[in-house]
Motif scaffolding. Structure first.
Motif, PDB file in Angstrom:
ATOM      1  N   ILE A  59       2.230   2.654  -9.829  1.00  0.00           N
ATOM      2  CA  ILE A  59       2.358   3.972  -9.210  1.00  0.00           C
ATOM      3  C   ILE A  59       3.823   4.348  -9.077  1.00  0.00           C
ATOM      4  CG2 ILE A  59       0.157   3.980  -7.997  1.00  0.00           C
ATOM      5  CD1 ILE A  59       1.501   2.958  -5.544  1.00  0.00           C
ATOM      6  N   TYR A  60       4.048   5.650  -9.072  1.00  0.00           N
ATOM      7  CA  TYR A  60       5.397   6.207  -8.997  1.00  0.00           C
ATOM      8  C   TYR A  60       5.544   6.988  -7.698  1.00  0.00           C
ATOM      9  CZ  TYR A  60       5.638   5.105 -13.963  1.00  0.00           C
ATOM     10  OH  TYR A  60       5.629   4.446 -15.171  1.00  0.00           O
ATOM     11  N   PHE A  61       6.628   6.731  -7.006  1.00  0.00           N
ATOM     12  CA  PHE A  61       6.946   7.444  -5.769  1.00  0.00           C
ATOM     13  C   PHE A  61       8.129   8.374  -6.010  1.00  0.00           C
ATOM     14  CE2 PHE A  61       4.868   3.590  -4.380  1.00  0.00           C
ATOM     15  CZ  PHE A  61       4.135   3.952  -3.260  1.00  0.00           C
TER      16      PHE A  61
ATOM     17  N   ILE B  43       7.458  12.757  -1.327  1.00  0.00           N
ATOM     18  CA  ILE B  43       7.028  14.049  -1.850  1.00  0.00           C
ATOM     19  C   ILE B  43       5.803  13.920  -2.730  1.00  0.00           C
ATOM     20  CG2 ILE B  43       7.756  16.086  -3.140  1.00  0.00           C
ATOM     21  CD1 ILE B  43       9.245  15.567  -0.501  1.00  0.00           C
ATOM     22  N   GLU B  44       5.787  12.889  -3.582  1.00  0.00           N
ATOM     23  CA  GLU B  44       4.667  12.694  -4.497  1.00  0.00           C
ATOM     24  C   GLU B  44       4.416  11.209  -4.706  1.00  0.00           C
ATOM     25  OE1 GLU B  44       3.704  15.659  -7.872  1.00  0.00           O
ATOM     26  OE2 GLU B  44       5.870  15.331  -8.024  1.00  0.00           O
ATOM     27  N   VAL B  45       3.158  10.882  -4.966  1.00  0.00           N
ATOM     28  CA  VAL B  45       2.772   9.549  -5.425  1.00  0.00           C
ATOM     29  C   VAL B  45       1.884   9.772  -6.643  1.00  0.00           C
ATOM     30  CG1 VAL B  45       1.750   7.330  -4.848  1.00  0.00           C
ATOM     31  CG2 VAL B  45       2.810   8.710  -3.042  1.00  0.00           C
ATOM     32  N   LEU B  46       2.290   9.219  -7.787  1.00  0.00           N
ATOM     33  CA  LEU B  46       1.644   9.521  -9.059  1.00  0.00           C
ATOM     34  C   LEU B  46       1.268   8.256  -9.799  1.00  0.00           C
ATOM     35  CD1 LEU B  46       4.324  12.129 -10.220  1.00  0.00           C
ATOM     36  CD2 LEU B  46       2.125  12.671  -9.142  1.00  0.00           C
ATOM     37  N   ASP B  47       0.248   8.360 -10.666  1.00  0.00           N
ATOM     38  CA  ASP B  47      -0.017   7.258 -11.582  1.00  0.00           C
ATOM     39  C   ASP B  47       0.720   7.521 -12.889  1.00  0.00           C
ATOM     40  OD1 ASP B  47      -1.513   9.062 -13.098  1.00  0.00           O
ATOM     41  OD2 ASP B  47      -3.448   8.246 -12.500  1.00  0.00           O
ATOM     42  N   ALA B  48       0.537   6.651 -13.870  1.00  0.00           N
ATOM     43  CA  ALA B  48       1.308   6.750 -15.110  1.00  0.00           C
ATOM     44  C   ALA B  48       1.006   8.020 -15.893  1.00  0.00           C
ATOM     45  CB  ALA B  48       1.059   5.527 -15.987  1.00  0.00           C
ATOM     46  N   SER B  49      -0.143   8.633 -15.656  1.00  0.00           N
ATOM     47  CA  SER B  49      -0.492   9.866 -16.355  1.00  0.00           C
ATOM     48  C   SER B  49       0.082  11.097 -15.672  1.00  0.00           C
ATOM     49  CB  SER B  49      -2.020  10.005 -16.436  1.00  0.00           C
ATOM     50  OG  SER B  49      -2.560  10.293 -15.148  1.00  0.00           O
ATOM     51  N   GLY B  50       0.646  10.895 -14.478  1.00  0.00           N
ATOM     52  CA  GLY B  50       1.173  12.013 -13.714  1.00  0.00           C
ATOM     53  C   GLY B  50       0.176  12.566 -12.713  1.00  0.00           C
ATOM     54  N   ALA B  51      -1.009  11.963 -12.635  1.00  0.00           N
ATOM     55  CA  ALA B  51      -2.011  12.409 -11.668  1.00  0.00           C
ATOM     56  C   ALA B  51      -1.672  11.887 -10.277  1.00  0.00           C
ATOM     57  CB  ALA B  51      -3.395  11.918 -12.086  1.00  0.00           C
ATOM     58  N   ALA B  52      -1.987  12.691  -9.288  1.00  0.00           N
ATOM     59  CA  ALA B  52      -1.706  12.293  -7.909  1.00  0.00           C
ATOM     60  C   ALA B  52      -2.555  11.103  -7.510  1.00  0.00           C
ATOM     61  CB  ALA B  52      -1.959  13.459  -6.967  1.00  0.00           C
ATOM     62  N   VAL B  53      -1.927  10.141  -6.854  1.00  0.00           N
ATOM     63  CA  VAL B  53      -2.636   8.980  -6.315  1.00  0.00           C
ATOM     64  C   VAL B  53      -2.869   9.242  -4.838  1.00  0.00           C
ATOM     65  CG1 VAL B  53      -2.496   6.522  -5.806  1.00  0.00           C
ATOM     66  CG2 VAL B  53      -1.641   7.393  -7.988  1.00  0.00           C
TER      67      VAL B  53
ATOM     68  N   ALA C  49     -12.323   6.602  -8.135  1.00  0.00           N
ATOM     69  CA  ALA C  49     -12.008   5.225  -8.511  1.00  0.00           C
ATOM     70  C   ALA C  49     -10.626   5.080  -9.111  1.00  0.00           C
ATOM     71  CB  ALA C  49     -13.058   4.712  -9.495  1.00  0.00           C
ATOM     72  N   ALA C  50     -10.086   6.164  -9.675  1.00  0.00           N
ATOM     73  CA  ALA C  50      -8.810   6.052 -10.378  1.00  0.00           C
ATOM     74  C   ALA C  50      -7.709   5.521  -9.473  1.00  0.00           C
ATOM     75  CB  ALA C  50      -8.407   7.408 -10.953  1.00  0.00           C
ATOM     76  N   SER C  51      -7.660   6.007  -8.241  1.00  0.00           N
ATOM     77  CA  SER C  51      -6.615   5.566  -7.323  1.00  0.00           C
ATOM     78  C   SER C  51      -6.755   4.082  -6.999  1.00  0.00           C
ATOM     79  CB  SER C  51      -6.650   6.392  -6.037  1.00  0.00           C
ATOM     80  OG  SER C  51      -6.333   7.737  -6.305  1.00  0.00           O
ATOM     81  N   GLU C  52      -8.006   3.622  -6.875  1.00  0.00           N
ATOM     82  CA  GLU C  52      -8.243   2.224  -6.545  1.00  0.00           C
ATOM     83  C   GLU C  52      -7.832   1.294  -7.689  1.00  0.00           C
ATOM     84  OE1 GLU C  52      -9.354   0.941  -3.724  1.00  0.00           O
ATOM     85  OE2 GLU C  52      -9.547   2.867  -2.724  1.00  0.00           O
ATOM     86  N   ASN C  53      -7.929   1.775  -8.928  1.00  0.00           N
ATOM     87  CA  ASN C  53      -7.697   0.915 -10.092  1.00  0.00           C
ATOM     88  C   ASN C  53      -6.363   1.166 -10.777  1.00  0.00           C
ATOM     89  OD1 ASN C  53     -10.266  -0.057  -9.592  1.00  0.00           O
ATOM     90  ND2 ASN C  53     -11.231   1.309 -11.063  1.00  0.00           N
TER      91      ASN C  53
ATOM     92  N   SER D 139       0.853  -1.185   0.000  1.00  0.00           N
ATOM     93  CA  SER D 139       0.000   0.000   0.000  1.00  0.00           C
ATOM     94  C   SER D 139       0.890   1.237   0.000  1.00  0.00           C
ATOM     95  CB  SER D 139      -0.902   0.011   1.229  1.00  0.00           C
ATOM     96  OG  SER D 139      -0.130   0.232   2.405  1.00  0.00           O
ATOM     97  N   VAL D 140       0.314   2.355  -0.412  1.00  0.00           N
ATOM     98  CA  VAL D 140       1.051   3.624  -0.376  1.00  0.00           C
ATOM     99  C   VAL D 140       1.521   3.909   1.044  1.00  0.00           C
ATOM    100  CG1 VAL D 140       0.842   6.123  -0.675  1.00  0.00           C
ATOM    101  CG2 VAL D 140      -0.120   4.576  -2.385  1.00  0.00           C
TER     102      VAL D 140
END
Length: 276
Positions: free
Chosen positions: A265-267, A225-235, A257-261, A209-210
């Protein structure tokens, strides 16, 4: 038949079967993050660098690169791709030992998922904290529980090419969050006689988990500092299990729902300058 270390028998066919990976897109995304946090040049260590696809691309962007991987076979292919100035080290990233500090560390293509306990995560974060420059950054990706549970599941994948083929079986334990890959590779060894060499490997990866990742790095002196999905949106960080189902439901409504699915993820972790 070989039945040994991971990325031993698989190394010679790895690039052939991974030719669909969008390395260029990944490195563009990574480069934007590096520049965002002030790393426009200097030494960058690519952890679990494999055959060097990320390493060589960062080299062309002007970084002084170090590639680190546990598999000498993978590093042999990286050597063929990277410039002579790129330092390649055959090391377990849990026992990383560099010759000095670096401006940044990166680890893409789920290398961090191979750390199957929080203790192992902390070992790597401890090394990152030790070898990063003051104010240096560590950027890495991880596959998620959603990916292992819903995408891989207990699936079997196979691909057959003229000179090589593989069978990739997956078993995911939803309690331990560990996915086991049973990989069988066949590679043409003698074309005249039609002989193929067979190699078998067992890979293990774990989903975190994050919250688990964030807490592990903070215990070793890094800040998330950041947690992002592949699009660069914050998770968004989902509610932990200890807060109960109601808290998790509220978090889902708030975060969407985006964060759940999210499958990957990028840290971005940062080492801050010590206060005087």
């Amino acid at each position: 038949m070989d039945h040994g270390e991971i990325y031993g028998g698989f190394a010679s066919v790895y690039d052939r079967f991974m030719d669909n990976i969008p390395y260029d897109e990944w490195v563009q995304f990574l480069h934007r993050l590096l520049k965002k946090y002030g790393v426009e040049d200097g030494i960058v260590a690519d952890l679990a660098c494999g055959t060097g696809e990320i390493t060589r691309r960062l080299e062309t962007l002007g970084y002084d690169m170090i590639g680190v991987d546990l598999s000498q076979e993978m590093l042999n292919f990286a050597r063929e791709k990277c410039g002579a100035d790129v330092l390649l080290l055959c090391q377990d990233i849990r026992e990383l030992d560099l010759y000095g500090s670096v401006a940044a560390m990166v680890c893409l293509c789920d290398g961090m998922n191979y750390l199957c306990s929080e203790q192992q995560l902390e070992q790597v974060f401890s090394k990152a904290s030790l070898f990063l420059d003051s104010d240096g950054v560590f950027i890495f990706d991880m596959k998620t529980d959603y990916f292992y549970r819903e995408i891989l599941g207990d699936s079997v994948f196979a691909e057959n090419r003229e000179d090589a083929s593989y069978i990739w079986e997956n078993v995911y334990d939803r309690e331990s969050k560990i996915n086991e890959y049973f990989l069988t590779v066949y590679e043409l060894e003698d074309e005249r006689r039609g002989l193929f060499r067979r190699a078998e490997e067992i890979h293990r990866q774990r989903a975190y988990s994050v919250c688990q990742v964030r807490e592990a790095m903070e215990r070793q002196g890094l800040s998330c500092i950041e947690v992002l999905d592949a699009s660069g949106a914050a998770v968004k960080e989902c509610a932990s299990e200890k807060n109960g189902a109601a808290a998790k439901e509220n978090a889902s409504e708030k975060n969407g729902a985006a964060s759940e699915n999210t499958e990957r993820i990028y840290f971005v972790a940062k080492k801050y300058k010590k206060q005087k």
